[in-house]
Design a protein around this motif. Structure first.
Motif, PDB file in Angstrom:
ATOM      1  N   ARG A 270      49.435 -42.166  23.325  1.00 13.56           N
ATOM      2  CA  ARG A 270      49.455 -42.939  22.091  1.00 13.56           C
ATOM      3  C   ARG A 270      50.640 -42.549  21.201  1.00 13.56           C
ATOM      4  O   ARG A 270      51.304 -43.387  20.608  1.00 13.56           O
TER       5      ARG A 270
ATOM      6  N   TYR B  61      53.498 -44.990  19.799  1.00 16.20           N
ATOM      7  CA  TYR B  61      53.679 -45.153  18.354  1.00 16.20           C
ATOM      8  C   TYR B  61      55.126 -44.878  17.955  1.00 16.20           C
ATOM      9  O   TYR B  61      55.712 -45.608  17.159  1.00 16.20           O
TER      10      TYR B  61
ATOM     11  N   CYS C 145      51.177 -39.708  15.753  1.00 15.09           N
ATOM     12  CA  CYS C 145      49.780 -39.595  16.194  1.00 15.09           C
ATOM     13  C   CYS C 145      49.375 -38.166  16.542  1.00 15.09           C
ATOM     14  O   CYS C 145      48.274 -37.721  16.184  1.00 15.09           O
TER      15      CYS C 145
ATOM     16  N   HIS D  67      50.736 -41.895   7.977  1.00 15.39           N
ATOM     17  CA  HIS D  67      50.455 -42.271   9.364  1.00 15.39           C
ATOM     18  C   HIS D  67      49.200 -43.128   9.483  1.00 15.39           C
ATOM     19  O   HIS D  67      49.192 -44.148  10.165  1.00 15.39           O
TER      20      HIS D  67
ATOM     21  N   CYS E  58      49.039 -46.642  11.421  1.00 22.20           N
ATOM     22  CA  CYS E  58      48.608 -46.574  12.826  1.00 22.20           C
ATOM     23  C   CYS E  58      47.130 -46.953  12.961  1.00 22.20           C
ATOM     24  O   CYS E  58      46.244 -46.172  12.612  1.00 22.20           O
TER      25      CYS E  58
ATOM     26  N   CYS F 191      44.757 -44.483  15.181  1.00 23.94           N
ATOM     27  CA  CYS F 191      44.440 -43.208  14.525  1.00 23.94           C
ATOM     28  C   CYS F 191      43.534 -43.449  13.321  1.00 23.94           C
ATOM     29  O   CYS F 191      42.632 -42.663  13.029  1.00 23.94           O
TER      30      CYS F 191
HETATM   31 ZN   LIG Z   1      48.562 -42.801  15.396  1.00 20.56          ZN
END
Ligand SMILES: [Zn+2]
Lengths: 220, 74
Positions: free
Chosen positions: A188, A192, B20, B51, B55, B58
């Motif tokens: 991930r 990202y 992340c 973040h 995201c 997350c």
């Molecule tokens: Zn993330």
């Protein structure tokens, strides 16, 4: 002096009594440890089941499959927690640290499940979905036609092949980042990072070409 | 102008964003601070705040952990 032992003592001294008790029993032996492992598993299963239920409305999975995911996640989280006990540094309650394993196991397992649906694939590019993806209604869509064209051109011309591939999968196809990571054999964080660089590059290009103002990005 | 705002938000990147891996590393510490003192969280972990804002996956994990921690307290 054994620095590992020193660290461990410092940690044990600073944690709350309940967390210390978990650490003591789980690193012990015999029936006391067995009982602690059993209690830990029950907690992990409860958290994993709740987490699966929380995510269920967004998933195309039936009841028995969801139960399966919860049980597998709890079992894997139990293995991970018992193997990584030394990694608990007392920065949170022990149970909070433990919950994280259950939540992340559920998250990872559901990411992999995405590909079980035969309707999904990475083939093709649905560029007509771009306006929808950002919630452009028909009026706004025609008004912002130039911007959307410029975005597509920037994706084609300015992104690296990897950035473009990931942009198309996530933005146009709506593939979850975790599912994409499984498919591309990465994680991930890397997905990202690639998207982060792509987003920054696209903004810079659209600003340079006069489609966005430099100050429009929200900062807070 | 909903679509334009959404696109603008999507293309925005925050240089403080930790990514992340770091966010997940500290998620258990972060979530406890959020429940105790949200203001202090923003001051202490601006990179994680940035973040989680950008995201989705997350953010989802954070929501799950927050639910687990809150459920236990009740
Ligand atoms: Zn993330």
């Amino acid at each position: 002096m054994d620095p590992g032992l020193g660290d461990n003592q410092a940690t044990l001294a600073s944690v709350d009594p309940e967390s210390a008790e978990w650490l003591r029993t789980l690193s012990g032996t015999g029936v006391e440890r067995e009982a602690a492992v059993e209690r830990l598993h029950a907690i992990l299963l409860r958290v994993a089941s709740n987490e699966v239920r929380r995510r269920a409305p967004r998933l195309r999975l039936a009841g028995p499959e969801l139960d399966d995911v919860a049980h597998q996640a709890a079992a894997d989280a139990l293995l991970a927690v018992t193997a990584k006990l030394g990694g608990f540094r007392g920065e949170s309650r022990f149970t909070t640290w433990v919950y994280k394993f259950a939540v992340l196991e559920v998250s990872a397992k559901l990411g992999r499940h995405f590909w079980c649906d035969p309707r999904v694939s990475l083939e093709g590019e649905d560029w007509e979905r771009l306006p929808d993806r950002f919630g452009f209604d028909p009026a706004e869509r025609s008004e912002r036609h130039d911007l959307l064209d410029a975005l597509r051109r920037a994706v084609d011309e300015e992104l690296t092949e990897r950035q473009r591939q990931i942009f198309v999968a996530i933005v146009l196809k709506g593939v979850p980042a975790d599912a994409l990571a499984v498919e591309l054999g990465t994680n991930r964080n890397a997905i990202y990072k690639t998207m982060f660089d792509a987003r920054r590059k696209l903004r810079a290009v659209l600003v340079a070409r006069g489609y966005l103002d430099i100050g429009t990005s929200r900062r807070s | 102008m909903n679509g334009w705002d959404e696109l603008d938000r999507f293309l925005g990147t925050d240089p403080r964003d930790v990514g992340c891996a770091k966010a997940m590393d500290l998620l258990h510490v972060y979530v406890e601070l959020v429940t105790r003192d949200p203001e202090a969280t923003r001051r202490r972990y601006p990179g994680i705040v940035a973040h989680l804002r950008a995201c989705g996956p997350c953010r989802d994990d954070f929501d799950g952990l927050l639910a687990a921690v809150s459920g236990n307290a009740g």
